[in-house]
Scaffold this motif. Structure first.
Motif, PDB file in Angstrom:
ATOM      1  N   VAL A  19       0.851  -1.189   0.000  1.00  0.00           N
ATOM      2  CA  VAL A  19       0.000   0.000   0.000  1.00  0.00           C
ATOM      3  C   VAL A  19       0.880   1.229   0.000  1.00  0.00           C
ATOM      4  CG1 VAL A  19      -1.953   1.101   1.062  1.00  0.00           C
ATOM      5  CG2 VAL A  19      -1.624  -1.299   1.329  1.00  0.00           C
ATOM      6  N   LEU A  20       0.304   2.317  -0.457  1.00  0.00           N
ATOM      7  CA  LEU A  20       1.078   3.464  -0.814  1.00  0.00           C
ATOM      8  C   LEU A  20       1.109   4.496   0.276  1.00  0.00           C
ATOM      9  CD1 LEU A  20      -0.807   3.367  -4.135  1.00  0.00           C
ATOM     10  CD2 LEU A  20       1.120   2.008  -3.399  1.00  0.00           C
ATOM     11  N   VAL A  21       1.743   5.646   0.002  1.00  0.00           N
ATOM     12  CA  VAL A  21       2.012   6.593   1.053  1.00  0.00           C
ATOM     13  C   VAL A  21       1.383   7.940   0.831  1.00  0.00           C
ATOM     14  CG1 VAL A  21       4.144   5.830   2.080  1.00  0.00           C
ATOM     15  CG2 VAL A  21       4.150   6.814  -0.154  1.00  0.00           C
ATOM     16  N   LYS A 454      -0.387   2.492   5.509  1.00  0.00           N
ATOM     17  CA  LYS A 454       1.075   2.492   5.388  1.00  0.00           C
ATOM     18  C   LYS A 454       1.729   2.732   6.734  1.00  0.00           C
ATOM     19  CE  LYS A 454       4.811   2.077   3.016  1.00  0.00           C
ATOM     20  NZ  LYS A 454       5.156   0.775   2.410  1.00  0.00           N
ATOM     21  N   ASN A 455       1.171   3.658   7.517  1.00  0.00           N
ATOM     22  CA  ASN A 455       1.719   3.886   8.852  1.00  0.00           C
ATOM     23  C   ASN A 455       1.683   2.615   9.678  1.00  0.00           C
ATOM     24  OD1 ASN A 455       0.316   7.225   9.050  1.00  0.00           O
ATOM     25  ND2 ASN A 455       2.361   6.615   8.448  1.00  0.00           N
ATOM     26  N   GLY A 456       0.553   1.919   9.639  1.00  0.00           N
ATOM     27  CA  GLY A 456       0.437   0.677  10.386  1.00  0.00           C
ATOM     28  C   GLY A 456       1.433  -0.360   9.921  1.00  0.00           C
ATOM     29  N   GLU A 475       4.808   8.550  12.288  1.00  0.00           N
ATOM     30  CA  GLU A 475       4.845   7.218  12.871  1.00  0.00           C
ATOM     31  C   GLU A 475       5.525   7.226  14.246  1.00  0.00           C
ATOM     32  OE1 GLU A 475       4.878   5.247   8.435  1.00  0.00           O
ATOM     33  OE2 GLU A 475       6.745   5.433   9.571  1.00  0.00           O
ATOM     34  N   GLN A 476       6.531   8.068  14.386  1.00  0.00           N
ATOM     35  CA  GLN A 476       7.177   8.203  15.696  1.00  0.00           C
ATOM     36  C   GLN A 476       6.197   8.782  16.711  1.00  0.00           C
ATOM     37  OE1 GLN A 476      10.655  10.565  14.897  1.00  0.00           O
ATOM     38  NE2 GLN A 476      11.690   8.935  13.774  1.00  0.00           N
ATOM     39  N   TRP A 477       5.374   9.709  16.267  1.00  0.00           N
ATOM     40  CA  TRP A 477       4.375  10.287  17.164  1.00  0.00           C
ATOM     41  C   TRP A 477       3.351   9.227  17.568  1.00  0.00           C
ATOM     42  CZ3 TRP A 477      -0.938  10.925  16.797  1.00  0.00           C
ATOM     43  CH2 TRP A 477      -1.519  11.756  17.760  1.00  0.00           C
ATOM     44  N   THR A 495      -5.540   0.086  16.830  1.00  0.00           N
ATOM     45  CA  THR A 495      -5.879   0.684  15.539  1.00  0.00           C
ATOM     46  C   THR A 495      -4.788   0.456  14.509  1.00  0.00           C
ATOM     47  OG1 THR A 495      -7.273   2.378  16.573  1.00  0.00           O
ATOM     48  CG2 THR A 495      -6.420   2.845  14.368  1.00  0.00           C
ATOM     49  N   PHE A 496      -3.558   0.822  14.841  1.00  0.00           N
ATOM     50  CA  PHE A 496      -2.483   0.801  13.844  1.00  0.00           C
ATOM     51  C   PHE A 496      -1.776  -0.548  13.733  1.00  0.00           C
ATOM     52  CE2 PHE A 496      -3.062   5.327  14.384  1.00  0.00           C
ATOM     53  CZ  PHE A 496      -2.960   5.782  13.091  1.00  0.00           C
TER      54      PHE A 496
END
Length: 573
Positions: A19-21, A454-456, A475-477, A495-496
């Motif tokens: 999946v994309l960003v 993508k974050n997940g 993502e760090q947050w 969630t993630f």
């Protein structure tokens, strides 16, 4: 259960694991966090295509006087003024010295693009639709505005907006193109006529309507049950959640599945649709039959099977006997109190409503699972469009590409790393913190339909490898919020790390085969037909004879459904 026939897979879109960003604003997550962007892979091929490359005979773009080297973020040599219709939002506020007419978004556009935005009007967001309708009727349009599906179709029919095919072919960055064209350009279908594009979709998270099943894992453990994977297993677990005292209080006071009085449609919770998908039934969607004609999903035989299944669950006591008079807020109170063990919700379900249960019962645990498969072992959850607004440009405006350039700038601001994003992130962590100034993005705010996925994916990879150095700022947050613990940290992790993973596990999702505007009869007849549909479905679930479904179908067709079906098929040609 039999394997249903008569439903085309034309608009069932595969979800790619790669999946994309870009980014999206999730409830509870700041949109000021940046993300590394990568060039997207093509969405899965389907028979639906929203736009084609312009032919050699195509008309020249309205922006042909632009210099040949003009690009996606090229600054104009001379200022370009763009008027827009703007809304005011109670959820957003400004720092001292700024306003809806002049704020950080205006400054960025003037500094980087030499585009000067001027508000032709400013109205409360709740009244924006009415204002746009008046502008269309009087043909007094701003240069750029965002419109609904009905308004878009009206503008195209009236010839009031620019053909954007050529400027869209040239100006969007890969980031913006990947967001707008996600899922094989499905969001462009309503904006396309005769293979020409007249509107640019304003995307939001595609997962906001797709069903995920959340099950009380601690209840499963206590009763020595496995999590359900299909409809038969769901019925077994539901019966145990009702009869076997899963909360251990010695009372028969628990329910299996939460339903509200609208069966999830008003609250945006995929309650009915998550069960129906196991029967290849798609209420409220238009699907193609074996002849290729569009038919209404709610009146198909598969829907009758779905209602029979739910009726049996109701008889088992799996549903609250008073669900027909409770809105989702009341149902949430039951989740909070630990009285319901299964939620058919969306990817943010852990944040709401399940976090309220975690706060009340810290030892409660929820498994995050795909919705149950049907007899054929397959599932394609129903999905609503991830865009319900489009950017249009007034016919005759000299610089239609300006809107796309500003979209590019906004994407660079919320997707890094780059200079734009660094400045935007710094501002949002400083003076603009908590002000939701993203709502005033120019020309209009939009998100990435796939960034949460993508974050997940990246967060799970970092957890597995033990290497967090490759996580981007956003993502760090997210990681830091998770690590704070408590009910919110738990909800963020669910969630993630789990819900977004389930979305990736779906090989297919199901959109409506009709993506056009409501037809005349749909507008005039739908309120009556929708009321009839909901009342009939609830009555059947609560014990009325199944034959009432056949009577409902006859009434639906006689009260305007047949005319709507004719109009839908004509509009789709």
């Amino acid at each position: 259960m039999r394997k249903p026939t008569g439903i085309s897979r034309t608009k069932i879109y595969p979800l790619l694991s790669a999946v994309l960003v870009c980014t999206v604003v999730l409830a509870g997550c700041s949109d000021s966090k940046s993300n590394n962007a990568a060039s997207p892979e093509a969405s899965a091929s389907t028979s639906a295509s929203a736009s084609q490359s312009p032919s050699a005979e195509a008309s020249q773009p309205a922006s042909e006087e632009a210099a040949p080297e003009d690009g996606s973020l090229t600054k104009y040599e001379q200022p370009v003024e763009v008027t827009i219709g703007q809304s005011s939002y109670e959820a957003s506020s400004f720092i001292d010295g700024e306003s809806v007419d002049s704020n950080i978004h205006h400054k960025f556009n003037e500094e980087y693009l030499n585009i000067k935005y001027k508000n032709k009007w400013v109205v409360d967001a709740a009244k924006a639709g009415e204002k746009v309708n008046l502008a269309i009727a009087s043909d007094d349009l701003p240069d750029v505005m965002k419109v609904s599906l009905n308004q878009l179709q009206m503008l195209i029919k009236n010839g009031q907006v620019e053909d954007l095919t050529d400027v869209w072919a040239k100006y969007p960055t890969e980031k913006v193109r990947s967001m707008a064209e996600y899922q094989d350009k499905i969001a462009f279908l309503p904006a396309t006529k005769d293979d020409r594009i007249y509107g640019i979709p304003l995307a939001r998270d595609f997962g906001e309507s797709i069903g995920i099943m959340y099950v009380r894992q601690d209840w499963l453990d206590k009763l020595k049950l496995n999590a359900p994977t299909n409809l038969q297993e769901l019925e077994t677990v539901a019966a145990a959640f009702v009869n076997d005292d899963p909360d251990g209080n010695g009372k028969k006071d628990t329910y299996a599945i939460g339903f509200d009085k609208e069966m999830g449609f008003a609250s945006g919770q995929p309650m009915l649709t998550s069960v129906a998908a196991g029967f290849n039934a798609y209420p409220k969607l238009w699907v193609k039959d074996e002849s290729g004609n569009l038919v209404y999903g709610s009146i198909q035989p598969q829907m009758k099977e779905t209602l029979a299944y739910l009726q049996n669950l109701y008889k088992l006591g799996a549903l609250d006997s008073e669900f027909a008079v409770k809105d989702f807020a009341k149902v949430t109170e039951m989740y909070t109190a630990g009285k319901i063990g299964i939620l058919f919700g969306v990817f943010s379900g852990p944040i709401y409503p399940l976090m309220t249960n975690k706060e009340a019962e810290p030892n409660a645990e929820w498994a995050v699972l795909p919705i149950p498969v049907g007899a054929d072992g397959k599932i394609a959850p129903a999905a609503k469009p991830f865009a319900n607004e489009w950017i249009v440009v007034r016919k005759g405006f000299k610089h239609p590409e300006a809107a796309i350039k500003s979209m590019n700038l906004w994407a660079e601001m919320f997707v890094g790393p780059n200079e734009f994003n660094d400045r935007w992130a710094e501002a949002n962590s400083g003076a603009y913190s908590g002000k939701n100034i993203n709502l005033y993005a120019l020309p209009y705010n939009f998100d990435s339909p796939y960034q949460n996925l993508k974050n997940g994916e990246n967060l799970r990879a970092a957890k597995e490898s033990g290497d967090e150095s490759k996580l981007d700022v956003r993502e760090q947050w997210i990681l830091s919020e998770k690590n704070k613990g408590g009910s919110y940290g738990w909800a963020i992790e669910k969630t993630f790390y789990e819900a977004e993973k389930v979305l990736l596990e779906y090989k297919n999702i199901r959109y409506s085969d009709y993506q056009g505007a409501p037809t005349p009869s749909m507008i005039s007849k739908s309120p009556t037909l929708d009321k009839l549909e909901l009342e009939t479905f609830i009555k059947i679930v609560m014990g009325s004879p199944l034959d009432e479904f056949d009577q409902f179908v006859e009434k639906w067709r006689a009260l305007g459904g047949d005319q709507i079906t004719t109009e839908v098929n004509e509009a789709a040609r």
